[in-house]
Motif scaffolding. Structure first.
Motif, mmCIF file in Angstrom:
data_model
loop_
_atom_site.group_PDB
_atom_site.id
_atom_site.type_symbol
_atom_site.label_atom_id
_atom_site.label_comp_id
_atom_site.label_asym_id
_atom_site.label_seq_id
_atom_site.Cartn_x
_atom_site.Cartn_y
_atom_site.Cartn_z
ATOM 1 N N LEU A 25 -25.902 22.931 -38.666
ATOM 2 C CA LEU A 25 -24.954 21.887 -38.244
ATOM 3 C C LEU A 25 -23.645 21.959 -39.032
ATOM 4 N N ALA A 27 -23.039 22.890 -42.024
ATOM 5 C CA ALA A 27 -23.068 22.476 -43.432
ATOM 6 C C ALA A 27 -22.049 23.314 -44.207
ATOM 7 N N ALA A 63 -22.273 18.493 -40.972
ATOM 8 C CA ALA A 63 -23.275 17.528 -41.461
ATOM 9 C C ALA A 63 -23.249 17.405 -42.976
ATOM 10 N N GLY A 64 -22.133 17.799 -43.582
ATOM 11 C CA GLY A 64 -21.992 17.585 -45.028
ATOM 12 C C GLY A 64 -22.011 18.870 -45.814
ATOM 13 N N ALA A 65 -21.908 18.713 -47.137
ATOM 14 C CA ALA A 65 -22.047 19.872 -48.012
ATOM 15 C C ALA A 65 -23.442 20.455 -47.798
ATOM 16 N N ILE A 67 -26.836 21.195 -48.440
ATOM 17 C CA ILE A 67 -27.798 20.600 -49.381
ATOM 18 C C ILE A 67 -28.704 21.676 -49.975
ATOM 19 N N ALA A 68 -29.132 22.627 -49.131
ATOM 20 C CA ALA A 68 -30.022 23.675 -49.639
ATOM 21 C C ALA A 68 -29.323 24.493 -50.715
ATOM 22 N N ILE A 84 -19.372 23.217 -55.406
ATOM 23 C CA ILE A 84 -19.474 22.377 -54.212
ATOM 24 C C ILE A 84 -18.084 22.004 -53.691
ATOM 25 N N PHE A 105 -21.850 14.842 -35.439
ATOM 26 C CA PHE A 105 -21.936 14.350 -36.820
ATOM 27 C C PHE A 105 -20.749 14.790 -37.688
ATOM 28 N N GLU A 112 -15.621 13.684 -45.184
ATOM 29 C CA GLU A 112 -14.542 13.876 -46.166
ATOM 30 C C GLU A 112 -13.557 14.952 -45.709
ATOM 31 N N PRO A 131 -23.744 9.626 -46.279
ATOM 32 C CA PRO A 131 -25.162 9.371 -46.577
ATOM 33 C C PRO A 131 -25.641 9.915 -47.924
ATOM 34 N N GLU A 132 -24.698 10.310 -48.805
ATOM 35 C CA GLU A 132 -25.095 10.934 -50.071
ATOM 36 C C GLU A 132 -26.060 10.087 -50.874
ATOM 37 N N PRO A 139 -20.670 10.456 -52.829
ATOM 38 C CA PRO A 139 -19.698 11.397 -52.240
ATOM 39 C C PRO A 139 -18.905 12.095 -53.352
ATOM 40 N N ALA A 141 -16.139 14.451 -52.533
ATOM 41 C CA ALA A 141 -14.886 15.066 -52.084
ATOM 42 C C ALA A 141 -13.995 14.032 -51.404
ATOM 43 N N MET A 165 -24.761 5.377 -40.455
ATOM 44 C CA MET A 165 -23.715 6.059 -39.679
ATOM 45 C C MET A 165 -22.898 5.046 -38.877
HETATM 46 N N1 CAA Z 1 -27.048 20.948 -45.543
HETATM 47 C C1 CAA Z 1 -27.906 21.944 -45.235
HETATM 48 N N2 CAA Z 1 -28.586 22.010 -44.080
HETATM 49 C C2 CAA Z 1 -28.396 21.020 -43.195
HETATM 50 C C3 CAA Z 1 -27.538 19.945 -43.457
HETATM 51 C C4 CAA Z 1 -26.836 19.935 -44.700
HETATM 52 N N3 CAA Z 1 -25.952 18.967 -45.034
HETATM 53 N N4 CAA Z 1 -27.576 19.097 -42.403
HETATM 54 C C5 CAA Z 1 -28.424 19.634 -41.509
HETATM 55 N N5 CAA Z 1 -28.927 20.795 -41.982
HETATM 56 C C6 CAA Z 1 -29.880 21.682 -41.325
HETATM 57 C C7 CAA Z 1 -31.276 21.089 -41.317
HETATM 58 O O1 CAA Z 1 -31.945 21.346 -42.534
HETATM 59 C C8 CAA Z 1 -31.895 21.814 -40.145
HETATM 60 O O2 CAA Z 1 -32.268 23.096 -40.552
HETATM 61 P P1 CAA Z 1 -33.703 23.722 -40.055
HETATM 62 O O3 CAA Z 1 -33.546 23.842 -38.561
HETATM 63 O O4 CAA Z 1 -33.804 25.029 -40.754
HETATM 64 O O5 CAA Z 1 -34.751 22.713 -40.416
HETATM 65 C C9 CAA Z 1 -30.725 21.985 -39.174
HETATM 66 O O6 CAA Z 1 -29.546 21.808 -39.970
HETATM 67 C C10 CAA Z 1 -30.723 20.930 -38.088
HETATM 68 O O7 CAA Z 1 -30.791 19.664 -38.702
HETATM 69 P P2 CAA Z 1 -31.888 18.553 -38.297
HETATM 70 O O8 CAA Z 1 -33.125 19.199 -37.788
HETATM 71 O O9 CAA Z 1 -32.013 17.625 -39.450
HETATM 72 O O10 CAA Z 1 -31.121 17.862 -37.070
HETATM 73 P P3 CAA Z 1 -31.267 16.362 -36.562
HETATM 74 O O11 CAA Z 1 -30.512 16.279 -35.289
HETATM 75 O O12 CAA Z 1 -32.678 15.913 -36.589
HETATM 76 O O13 CAA Z 1 -30.500 15.462 -37.682
HETATM 77 C C11 CAA Z 1 -28.670 14.958 -39.181
HETATM 78 C C12 CAA Z 1 -29.117 15.627 -37.860
HETATM 79 C C13 CAA Z 1 -28.873 13.441 -39.079
HETATM 80 C C14 CAA Z 1 -27.198 15.284 -39.357
HETATM 81 C C15 CAA Z 1 -29.527 15.497 -40.347
HETATM 82 O O14 CAA Z 1 -29.508 16.917 -40.290
HETATM 83 C C16 CAA Z 1 -29.036 15.081 -41.700
HETATM 84 O O15 CAA Z 1 -29.271 13.971 -42.136
HETATM 85 N N6 CAA Z 1 -28.328 16.019 -42.426
HETATM 86 C C17 CAA Z 1 -27.871 15.775 -43.790
HETATM 87 C C18 CAA Z 1 -26.673 14.855 -43.820
HETATM 88 C C19 CAA Z 1 -26.240 14.594 -45.259
HETATM 89 O O16 CAA Z 1 -26.993 14.074 -46.069
HETATM 90 N N7 CAA Z 1 -24.986 14.962 -45.596
HETATM 91 C C20 CAA Z 1 -24.443 14.783 -46.929
HETATM 92 C C21 CAA Z 1 -24.585 16.040 -47.750
HETATM 93 S S1 CAA Z 1 -24.113 15.850 -49.437
HETATM 94 C C22 CAA Z 1 -22.418 15.959 -49.437
HETATM 95 O O17 CAA Z 1 -21.801 16.148 -48.418
HETATM 96 C C23 CAA Z 1 -21.767 15.812 -50.787
HETATM 97 C C24 CAA Z 1 -20.288 15.690 -50.759
HETATM 98 O O18 CAA Z 1 -19.748 14.610 -50.704
HETATM 99 C C25 CAA Z 1 -19.425 16.869 -50.916
#
Ligand code: CAA
Length: 258
Positions: A25, A27, A63-65, A67-68, A84, A105, A112, A131-132, A139, A141, A165
C-alpha cells in the motif's frame, strides 16, 4: 533516471509522480522517499515544468512509513542515522507547486507526505489519519505540527490520540483538503489544476507559494511584509507587463517566465 519505487512521467508542463509499492500500500521506505525527492527536484529544475502532482493507487496514496522496515530499529539507529524521515524534507525545498492527489488511505507518513504538498485534492474514497499511537509511537514527519495548522488543535488531537481515520467529507470540512471529487476523477482533477498553474508565469507562481507558506511560519506582520515585497518585485518581470497588457487589450497573455 530509473526508479524502483515510483513511476514518473511528464504530461505537458506537469510532472507526475506515482508512488509505486502496491504490495505494501505504498508504504514509505527510505528508497521511495529518496527517489521521490530526486524526481521532484528534477522537475523543479526543469524549465519546461510548471507544477507537479504526486499520487498513489486507487487503494492507497500511502499507508505510512514502512513498519516492517523500521520494526527492529533501536533508538540509536533512528537518532544517529536520522532514519525513517531523514530525506523527507527534500520535498519542502521544491519551489514549484506540488499537488497531492489522494485516493484511498493516507495514513501516518502518508498523511504527512500529503500535507507536505502544497494542497490536497482527494477522492471520495480517501481516508486520512495519524494511527502511529496504535504502534506505540507518535507521528514523526509533521503529523503533530502540520495537522493542527491544517485543521485545528481539536481535530489534530482527536486524530493523533485516538488513531482513528477521517473520511474525505470530514477532511474537507476540517480544511485539510481543497477539493473532494469522485475517485475516478481525482487524478485528472489534480492534473487539470496543475496544468492551469503551469500555464501562469512561473516566477509569480513560485512567489505566491512562498508567500502562502510564510503564513505558517512567523507572525502576521512579517508575512504581510514578505508578501508585499514579493508583490512589488513582480513588477520587475516581463510577465507582469504582458499579463496586464493582455488584460487591458482583451487578449490571452503569453507568459515567458521572465
Ligand atoms: N508498512 C508496511 N507494510 C504495510 C503498511 C505499512 N505502513 N501498511 C500496509 N502494509 C502492508 C500490509 O502488511 C499488507 O502486507 P501483506 O499482504 O504482506 O500482509 C499489505 O500492505 C496490505 O495491507 P492490509 O492487508 O493490512 O490491508 P487492509 O486493507 O486490510 O488494511 C490499512 C489497510 C488499514 C491501511 C492497514 O494496512 C494499516 O493499518 N496499515 C498501517 C497504517 C499505519 O499504521 N501507518 C503509520 C505507520 S508509522 C508512520 O507513518 C510514522 C511516521 O509518522 C513517519
Amino acid at each position: 533516471m530509473t526508479y524502483e519505487c515510483i513511476l514518473v512521467e511528464t504530461i505537458g508542463k506537469v510532472g507526475l509522480v506515482r508512488l509505486n509499492r502496491p504490495q505494501v500500500l505504498n508504504a514509505l521506505n527510505d528508497q521511495l522517499m529518496t527517489e521521490l525527492g530526486q524526481a521532484l527536484s528534477g522537475f523543479d529544475a526543469d524549465d519546461n515544468i510548471g507544477a507537479m502532482v504526486v499520487t498513489g493507487s486507487d487503494k492507497a496514496f500511502a499507508a505510512g512509513a514502512d513498519i516492517a522496515a523500521m520494526a527492529n530499529y533501536s533508538y540509536m539507529d533512528v537518532y544517529k542515522g536520522e532514519y525513517i524521515t531523514r530525506n523527507w524534507e527534500t520535498i519542502k525545498s521544491v519551489r514549484k507547486p506540488v499537488i497531492a492527489a489522494v485516493r484511498g488511505f493516507a495514513l501516518g507518513g502518508g498523511c504527512e507526505l500529503a500535507m507536505m504538498c502544497d494542497f490536497i485534492i482527494c477522492a471520495d474514497t480517501a481516508k486520512f489519519g495519524q494511527p502511529e499511537i496504535k504502534l506505540g509511537i507518535i507521528p514523526g514527519a509533521g503529523g503533530t505540527q502540520r495537522l493542527p495548522r491544517a485543521v485545528s488543535k481539536a481535530k489534530a488531537m482527536d486524530l493523533c490520540l485516538t488513531g482513528r481515520m477521517m473520511d474525505a467529507a470530514e477532511a474537507e470540512r476540517a480544511g485539510l483538503v481543497s477539493r473532494v471529487v469522485p475517485a475516478d476523477r481525482c487524478l485528472d482533477e489534480a492534473l487539470e489544476a496543475a496544468t492551469v498553474i503551469a500555464a501562469y508565469s512561473i516566477p509569480s507562481v513560485m512567489m505566491a507559494k512562498e508567500s502562502v507558506n510564510r503564513a505558517f511560519e512567523g507572525p502576521l506582520s512579517e508575512g504581510m511584509l514578505f508578501e508585499r515585497r514579493m508583490f512589488h518585485s513582480l513588477f520587475a518581470t516581463e510577465d507582469q507587463k504582458e499579463g496586464m497588457a493582455a488584460f487591458v487589450g482583451k487578449r490571452k497573455p503569453e507568459f515567458k517566465n521572465k
